[in-house]
Design a protein around this motif. Structure first.
Motif, PDB file in Angstrom:
ATOM      1  N   PRO A   1       0.804  -1.238   0.000  1.00 28.46           N
ATOM      2  CA  PRO A   1       0.000   0.000   0.000  1.00 28.46           C
ATOM      3  C   PRO A   1       0.830   1.277   0.000  1.00 28.46           C
ATOM      4  O   PRO A   1       0.486   2.246  -0.669  1.00 28.46           O
ATOM      5  N   HIS A   2       1.942   1.293   0.726  1.00 29.66           N
ATOM      6  CA  HIS A   2       2.720   2.534   0.813  1.00 29.66           C
ATOM      7  C   HIS A   2       3.431   2.876  -0.494  1.00 29.66           C
ATOM      8  O   HIS A   2       3.922   4.000  -0.654  1.00 29.66           O
TER       9      HIS A   2
ATOM     10  N   GLU B   1       2.808   6.150   5.102  1.00 32.09           N
ATOM     11  CA  GLU B   1       4.047   5.649   5.688  1.00 32.09           C
ATOM     12  C   GLU B   1       5.135   5.356   4.647  1.00 32.09           C
ATOM     13  O   GLU B   1       6.108   4.660   4.932  1.00 32.09           O
ATOM     14  N   TYR B   2       4.935   5.911   3.436  1.00 34.75           N
ATOM     15  CA  TYR B   2       6.011   5.776   2.438  1.00 34.75           C
ATOM     16  C   TYR B   2       7.205   6.606   2.878  1.00 34.75           C
ATOM     17  O   TYR B   2       7.063   7.737   3.331  1.00 34.75           O
TER      18      TYR B   2
ATOM     19  N   ASP C   1      11.992   9.340   7.728  1.00 36.78           N
ATOM     20  CA  ASP C   1      10.677   9.311   7.124  1.00 36.78           C
ATOM     21  C   ASP C   1      10.613  10.333   6.011  1.00 36.78           C
ATOM     22  O   ASP C   1      11.239  11.355   6.039  1.00 36.78           O
ATOM     23  N   GLY C   2       9.805  10.044   5.010  1.00 35.24           N
ATOM     24  CA  GLY C   2       9.665  10.972   3.887  1.00 35.24           C
ATOM     25  C   GLY C   2       8.211  11.238   3.617  1.00 35.24           C
ATOM     26  O   GLY C   2       7.323  10.672   4.213  1.00 35.24           O
ATOM     27  N   GLY C   3       7.997  12.137   2.643  1.00 40.44           N
ATOM     28  CA  GLY C   3       6.647  12.488   2.281  1.00 40.44           C
ATOM     29  C   GLY C   3       6.019  11.421   1.395  1.00 40.44           C
ATOM     30  O   GLY C   3       6.661  10.534   0.873  1.00 40.44           O
ATOM     31  N   THR C   4       4.705  11.502   1.252  1.00 39.06           N
ATOM     32  CA  THR C   4       3.991  10.577   0.375  1.00 39.06           C
ATOM     33  C   THR C   4       4.136  10.996  -1.055  1.00 39.06           C
ATOM     34  O   THR C   4       4.349  12.167  -1.360  1.00 39.06           O
ATOM     35  N   ALA C   5       3.991   9.985  -1.952  1.00 40.79           N
ATOM     36  CA  ALA C   5       4.122  10.284  -3.385  1.00 40.79           C
ATOM     37  C   ALA C   5       2.913  11.025  -3.881  1.00 40.79           C
ATOM     38  O   ALA C   5       1.823  10.883  -3.372  1.00 40.79           O
TER      39      ALA C   5
END
Length: 469
Positions: free
Chosen positions: A384-385, A402-403, A465-469
């Motif tokens: 899903p991420h 949570e990507y 941690d990074g931002g979502t696509a």
């Protein structure tokens, strides 16, 4: 009838003018078999259709509709000179030929001045044929511009090199470029049959066996002039025997070339190709060059050879020397631009590079294993991420949640699950220790430890941690 093939005049290098001497029985067979009209020309149907520039030049019903300059571009022996002679012999035209290898600017200006005087005093047009025009310097090509612009001559230029690279833009823009293709097998058979049977040729004096015909066409490599020259030499040898038969042995002796047993549609094609590839794989550079030479000498399509070399660069060398693919692709492009025989040089370079390079098939084997898993149903859903999170409603589905954005890590690598659940921990790529791939192997191990969180898991917890696509 003039005893010479051409009537010569002026100081060397003298332009050559057409005369009836081109039918002299002492002329070479290739000259004697030169067509007298476009209808006798073998092949090149794409440039001889009704209404084509060449047809209009020959008809010359209205000079305003005929092109004043034509550039014939094609491999050797495809009929460039023949077509120029046919155009010149149609109507009441003077034919003048200059060689770009020998002629200078002064010679060109002398020809143009004579053509202007001829046109002014007698109304007779001049066809100026420039062979190997790509060898002309810029100043020599510039000297042709006024005569083309003012139609003082009808220029027919021939070149084996791409005119878009070798002819200056002003001359190119005033010309029609006609591309001549290598003659097909049926065309070459027709050419040989005519030469054997017609009185201006060999007049039925010799017989050509099927094996010798195959060898003749292979050795000719699609070059009509070369085929007729070889046939003439073999016929001369056969006429000393009883009966006068040109077989493969007579042909090989006459042209001093082995009649290689190599059928491009049969076993020899596949056997030699297989040996070629396996020799490169086995790092025998000398055997690799031997089989390359056999394919070239047998008239194999150089594009086919280049494709096999490119495949070998990835299949046999791969990541053990990534530059091998660059060299192979460059060789393939060079063959397309240069043609043969010059194309053999970059081919040899690429073959030597591949044969002597460290070897690894790890990359393509890795892909084959991955494809096998996909075909067997081991695909699984995308985590899903990793799913696309750009469309409306994706967030509510948990897509992209949570990507971890790899570039947020100082090293550009973060612990995170990328593979579907059932493939987590699967190793497809198993790099070898040879060549640069040895360093890649160490990096792959380190990357797997980081990405898989040290234990092959989903990488929960870790760097950045990074931002979502």
């Amino acid at each position: 009838m003039d005893e010479d093939l051409f009537s010569l005049g002026g100081d060397a290098p003298a332009p050559r003018t057409l005369s009836e001497g081109n039918r002299d029985h002492r002329a070479p067979l290739a000259v004697r078999m030169r067509p007298a009209s476009l209808d006798e020309v073998v092949g090149q149907h794409q440039v001889l259709d009704p209404g084509s520039p060449l047809r209009r030049l020959v008809a010359a019903d209205d000079s305003r509709t005929a092109p004043s300059s034509v550039i014939l571009w094609g491999p050797p022996g495809t009929g460039k000179t023949t077509l120029a002679y046919v155009v010149a012999s149609s109507g009441d035209r003077e034919f003048v030929e200059v060689s770009a290898v020998l002629a200078g600017v002064k010679d060109i200006r002398d020809v143009v001045d004579a053509a202007r005087r001829r046109l002014r005093t007698t109304g007779k047009e001049t066809v100026l044929f420039v062979d190997e025009v790509h060898r002309f310097s810029k100043s020599q090509q510039d000297a042709l511009l006024p005569s083309v612009e003012n139609r003082w001559v009808t220029l027919i230029a021939a070149t084996t090199e791409n005119p878009h690279f070798s002819v200056i833009s002003p001359l190119l823009s005033r010309s029609i470029v006609l591309t001549l293709e290598p003659l097909e097998r049926a065309d070459l058979d027709t050419l040989v049959d005519r030469a054997l049977a017609e009185e201006k040729g060999l007049g039925g004096a010799v017989e050509l066996t099927d094996d010798a015909r195959e060898a003749l066409l292979r050795l000719g490599g699609g070059d009509a002039r070369k085929i007729l020259t070889s046939l003439e030499a073999a016929a001369a040898a056969a006429l000393t025997k009883d009966p006068p038969v040109v077989d493969a042995e007579v042909l090989a002796q006459a042209v001093n070339r082995a009649a290689l047993r190599y059928d491009r549609a049969g076993d020899q094609h596949y056997d030699v190709t297989s040996a070629f590839i396996k020799s490169m794989r086995g790092s025998d550079v000398d055997a690799s060059l031997h089989y390359l030479a056999r394919m070239i000498e047998a008239g194999e399509d150089p594009r086919f050879i280049a494709r096999r070399v490119v495949i070998a660069a990835s299949e046999e060398v791969g990541m053990a020397d990534p530059t091998a693919l660059q060299v192979a692709v460059a060789a393939m492009q060079a063959v397309q631009m240069l043609g043969m025989p010059e194309g053999r040089i970059p081919l040899a370079q690429a073959v030597v590079h591949i044969a002597t390079a460290p070897k690894s098939n790890a990359a393509y084997k890795a892909l084959d294993e991955a494809i096998a898993d996909v075909r067997s149903g081991r695909a699984g859903v995308v985590p899903p991420h990793l799913r696309d999170a750009h469309y409306s409603g994706a967030k509510s589905l948990g897509h992209g949640a949570e990507y971890r954005y790899a570039h947020d890590s100082p090293h550009g690598v973060v612990p995170q699950q990328y593979a579907p659940d059932e493939l987590v921990g699967t190793d497809y790529y198993r790099p070898r220790e040879s060549g640069p791939e040895g360093r890649v192997a160490q990096r792959v191990q380190a990357l797997r430890r980081i990405v898989r969180g040290g234990d092959g898991g989903n990488g929960a917890g870790g760097a950045g941690d990074g931002g979502t696509a």
